[in-house]
Structure formats: structure tokens, C-alpha cells
Design an enzyme around this catalytic site. Sequence first.
Site, PDB file in Angstrom:
ATOM      1  N   TYR A 167      17.635 -11.138  -6.936  1.00  0.00           N
ATOM      2  CA  TYR A 167      16.183 -10.959  -6.912  1.00  0.00           C
ATOM      3  C   TYR A 167      15.711 -10.091  -8.078  1.00  0.00           C
ATOM      4  CZ  TYR A 167      11.555  -9.300  -5.617  1.00  0.00           C
ATOM      5  OH  TYR A 167      10.228  -8.987  -5.645  1.00  0.00           O
ATOM      6  N   HIS A 207       0.978  -6.725 -12.802  1.00  0.00           N
ATOM      7  CA  HIS A 207       0.841  -5.768 -11.700  1.00  0.00           C
ATOM      8  C   HIS A 207      -0.048  -4.572 -12.045  1.00  0.00           C
ATOM      9  CE1 HIS A 207       3.960  -8.247 -10.084  1.00  0.00           C
ATOM     10  NE2 HIS A 207       4.230  -7.462  -9.066  1.00  0.00           N
ATOM     11  N   ASN A 246       9.228  -0.621  -9.052  1.00  0.00           N
ATOM     12  CA  ASN A 246       9.647  -0.486  -7.664  1.00  0.00           C
ATOM     13  C   ASN A 246       9.976   0.974  -7.395  1.00  0.00           C
ATOM     14  OD1 ASN A 246       9.536  -2.687  -5.944  1.00  0.00           O
ATOM     15  ND2 ASN A 246      11.358  -3.647  -6.819  1.00  0.00           N
ATOM     16  N   TYR A 274     -10.160  33.178  20.237  1.00  0.00           N
ATOM     17  CA  TYR A 274      -8.959  32.454  19.800  1.00  0.00           C
ATOM     18  C   TYR A 274      -8.784  32.458  18.279  1.00  0.00           C
ATOM     19  CZ  TYR A 274      -8.406  30.319  24.453  1.00  0.00           C
ATOM     20  OH  TYR A 274      -8.210  30.089  25.787  1.00  0.00           O
ATOM     21  N   ARG A 330      -6.910  35.924  17.746  1.00  0.00           N
ATOM     22  CA  ARG A 330      -5.613  36.202  18.367  1.00  0.00           C
ATOM     23  C   ARG A 330      -4.660  35.015  18.347  1.00  0.00           C
ATOM     24  NH1 ARG A 330      -6.008  35.047  24.493  1.00  0.00           N
ATOM     25  NH2 ARG A 330      -8.237  34.758  24.835  1.00  0.00           N
ATOM     26  N   PHE A 381      12.067   1.016  -1.196  1.00  0.00           N
ATOM     27  CA  PHE A 381      10.781   1.283  -1.847  1.00  0.00           C
ATOM     28  C   PHE A 381       9.649   1.517  -0.845  1.00  0.00           C
ATOM     29  CE2 PHE A 381      11.554  -3.393  -1.804  1.00  0.00           C
ATOM     30  CZ  PHE A 381      10.759  -3.676  -0.708  1.00  0.00           C
ATOM     31  N   GLU A 399       5.310  -9.350   2.027  1.00  0.00           N
ATOM     32  CA  GLU A 399       5.181  -7.916   2.305  1.00  0.00           C
ATOM     33  C   GLU A 399       4.220  -7.780   3.496  1.00  0.00           C
ATOM     34  OE1 GLU A 399       3.993  -6.410  -1.504  1.00  0.00           O
ATOM     35  OE2 GLU A 399       5.782  -7.247  -2.460  1.00  0.00           O
TER      36      GLU A 399
END
Length: 519
Positions: free
Chosen positions: A54, A84, A196, A280, A283, A328, A412
Site C-alpha cells: 500500500y 492532499h 501519514n 467551595y 476550600r 496514524f 476511512e
Amino acid sequence: MKNFYYGIEHLTIGLSLDIAAGKVKGLINNDAAAHVHTSWKEVEKIVHARLPVYGINTGFGPLCDTRISEEDTSLLQSNILKSHSVGVGKPIPQEIAKLMLISKVHALAQGYSGIAPATLDRIIWHIDNDVIPVVPEKGSVGASGDLAPLSHLFLPLIGLGYVNVGKEKYAAAEILKKHGLQPLVLGPKEGLALINGTQFILAFAIKAVERLNNILNVADLIGAMSLEGLMGSARPFDERLHAIRPYKGTKLVAKRLAALLQGSAIGSSHVDCDRVQDPYSLRCMPQVHGASRNAWLHLKELTEIELNSVTDNPVIFNSDDTISGGNFHGQPLALPLDYATVAAAELGNIADRRCYLMSEGRYGLPKLLTEHAGLNSGLMIPQYTTAALVTENKSMCFPASADSVPTSLGQEDHVSMGSISGRKLHMVLDNIEYIQAIELLYASQALEFRRPLQSTPVIEELQKLVRQHVPFIKEDRIFSDDINALHQLIISSEFQSVANQAAQKHNININDDDEFGIY
């Protein structure tokens, strides 16, 4: 200058920040160079043997079954960087982009990615010469890693995209030509190895660990000042109380607060008063601040694991042994980043409550912390700002990692959205730093109404520092100027530094736990 050896030594958050700041030199030693060279040659064997692997001789994502010829394997890698590069929005800060480069080099130098030695050297050149690629902030879903931002990060390697040199933006080709450098021709697997990975998410996590660490320390310091201004009790910080509910963060905060308040004349002046217990927000500081510290510890631990991991795909063990997996995927960081976002927001929530408490006119303080309320509004409106920021933070506490939108034609089909988690955390941290500046404005004003009584050495040094930048409020003025001045003290780490110096000078132990450091 200290050296760090990529791919060989353990990289901590503090060291990565020091490399980015130019305080430490990152190098490739002979062992790492050998690992990188071997992996590079194994990829060449795969190509020549025409073994289907791949991203080396196949297409990407849903095109993983499309075979690529040997002569086209190089073109495939440059195409992936171009196709990309789809990021949008403002550029990320240069420090974040530089941390991306540093963490990517450390991952590649471990020798599982098939990167060419010359490519690794060129990335290091960018780091060493502060030629930092321009990376848009939006576009990653944090699944096959941070594909879009990493593509923009490495476009300059092939002579495309943009870089920052100092405060100026240039075309990458122009800067390469100026330095006598040629664009690289990427070999098989290199483009995929570059994009990646989780380095966008990781860089935001690294910086968040540093920023949140400062915010947590400042929260205790300002909280102690607020407690003194409100004449609160230090009894809830007794070590024995927290030994029977021993969370690490809670124990540390209680110890710090007890040390900061020990020996206070203000505290001693009301030991026999009829107040049974404080609200609160005073403390319960160990429990609330401490819970946020526990979240910080979790984020720090997982960020450091990621910082020393290989998040490429496929991973090359040798030419006969490659694994196409999911290292990844950003989920391991997305979840703790979302957790840290909630933890950070809580620091703002409790600080806002202390601001409100100091403005109410209780415990001997004048209403709105001004002696002439009516003609003057005093500190009425700064708490409006803390309320607005707290609410804005709440709107950002929905975990981005709880969502997933399938991409890549369903290949994906589960994504982490961790890039959004990382960016969103920093937006919350921005707001917290302003909330803390406003609480500091209130606390320093409240302390003045306890004079002539003095607090402890550390708190008095901090009060002195505040007064060097912001005078006592006698009448209304433009309070945003005061807020911005105190905000600068906080984000520059000067406020924390002055506290540490005062503590060291007076042998007050407030920072003895290395687990809560970044190195």
C-alpha cells in the site's frame, strides 16, 4: 548547546519545546542514519520486486487496489502532497508548525518509514534555519493522520507552498533558490510517509501541556491571594485531610496552598472568628484544581508516548515484512485533549466564582471592591467578562472526539477529529488566561483592604509585582488596560517565575514534584 539525537533518544515535551526555541540542537547520529538508510533501501527492494504494498506501488485510500507502475512511483508521491493540500483557514502559529517538523523527524528517524536520508536532512534544515512552512489550521479529521496539514507542511520540500522566515511569508521556491537548494524529487513511499501521522494533533498537544501547566500553577497562586483577600481559612489544605483521599493532583494543590499560606498575619488575625467554613471556591481548591491537574498528568503521559511513537502507514520492518495498520489514527490523543479541555474550563469556572465572591461586599470587603461605590462602578463589570468567557468555554467543551464523519468513500469510516480537539483546547486556554488576569485584578485589590496586615513572603512578592504594573483602584478607569497588563504577566510566565524565586529565597517548598514537570 546541548544535543538531542532524533530517533535514538527519548524526546520529552520540554526537550521538543527547547529544540523549537533553539536551546537544544536536534541531530541524526550514525545509528539513526543507519536505520533510515536500511529502511529506504528496503522500500527500493519492494519496488523492484513489484511486491504489492500500500502507498508504494498502489493508490491511496479507496484506490488502494489500483497498481502503480515502477516508473510512476515517484510521481505518485509528489501528487499525494499536492492533492492532499486542501487546508483552509488561518495559518497555525509558527511554533506549532515547527513542533510538527520536530516530531515528524523524530518519528521518521526511527527507521520504519522508508524515507530517504536526503529528505530527512532537508526537513532538519528547515528546523535549524527557521524556515517554517505555512500550514492552514483547518482540514484534518485526524484519521489517516493529519493529511491536509502535513501535506502543506511538506510542500516546500518539492518547491511548492509557502514558508515563514521571521515574520515574513515567502513562496517556498523563492527561499530555496536564495539558499542554493533544489526542490527534492520524492522517492517511493516518501510522500505517504510525510503525510501519514498525527503530528498536527501532537504539536497542539505538546504546546497545550506547557500552557496548561503554567495555568495550573498560576491558579494555585492567584487562588491563595484570593483566599487571603477574603480572609479564608487554610485548614482545608491540611495534609491529613488529603492523605485519606490521595489523588495526586489534590495532594499537590493542598500542599502548595498550605505552603503559600503558612505564617500569614492575615490568616492569623481571624483564627478565632465564627466562620465555620468557606464557600467551595475557596476550600475546595485542592479538589477542583487538583482534578484538573490529574487530567493534565493524563494528557502529558499520552502526549509523551505519542511523541516517541511511529505513526506512519504502512510500517516497513523489511521488504518481506510490511504492515498496513492504523498507527496514524488520532483517537489516543483526541480523547485526552477533550478531557483536558473540560479540565481547563473548570479552572475558569471556579476562578469566576471567586471574582464574584470578592465583589459581593462580604467578609469586611467593600462592595465591588471600591470605597466609593455609586459614583464609581468599581469592579462590577470585569466579572461580566469572566462570565462571558466561562460560558464561551462551556460551548467548546463538547468533545470533538465524540463525533465521526466517514471519509475516503468509506475506507476511512471512523475518524478521531483530534485536530479539532487540539485547536479547541487552545481556544479555551486563551480564555482561561484572561479569566486569571481578571481574578488577579480582584485579588490584588482585595488584599489592599487587609492592610496593615501582611500575607506570606510569596504572596507579598506577587502583590508587589502586580502593583508595578497596575495601581490600586481608587476610582473608575479603563480596566481593560489593567487586565491586559496582568494577562501579559501570566502568559509570559513572569508571574510564576517571581513566585518560584520568592519561594526559593524564603525556603518555601511549592515545586518539588518532578512528575508535574515537562522534562
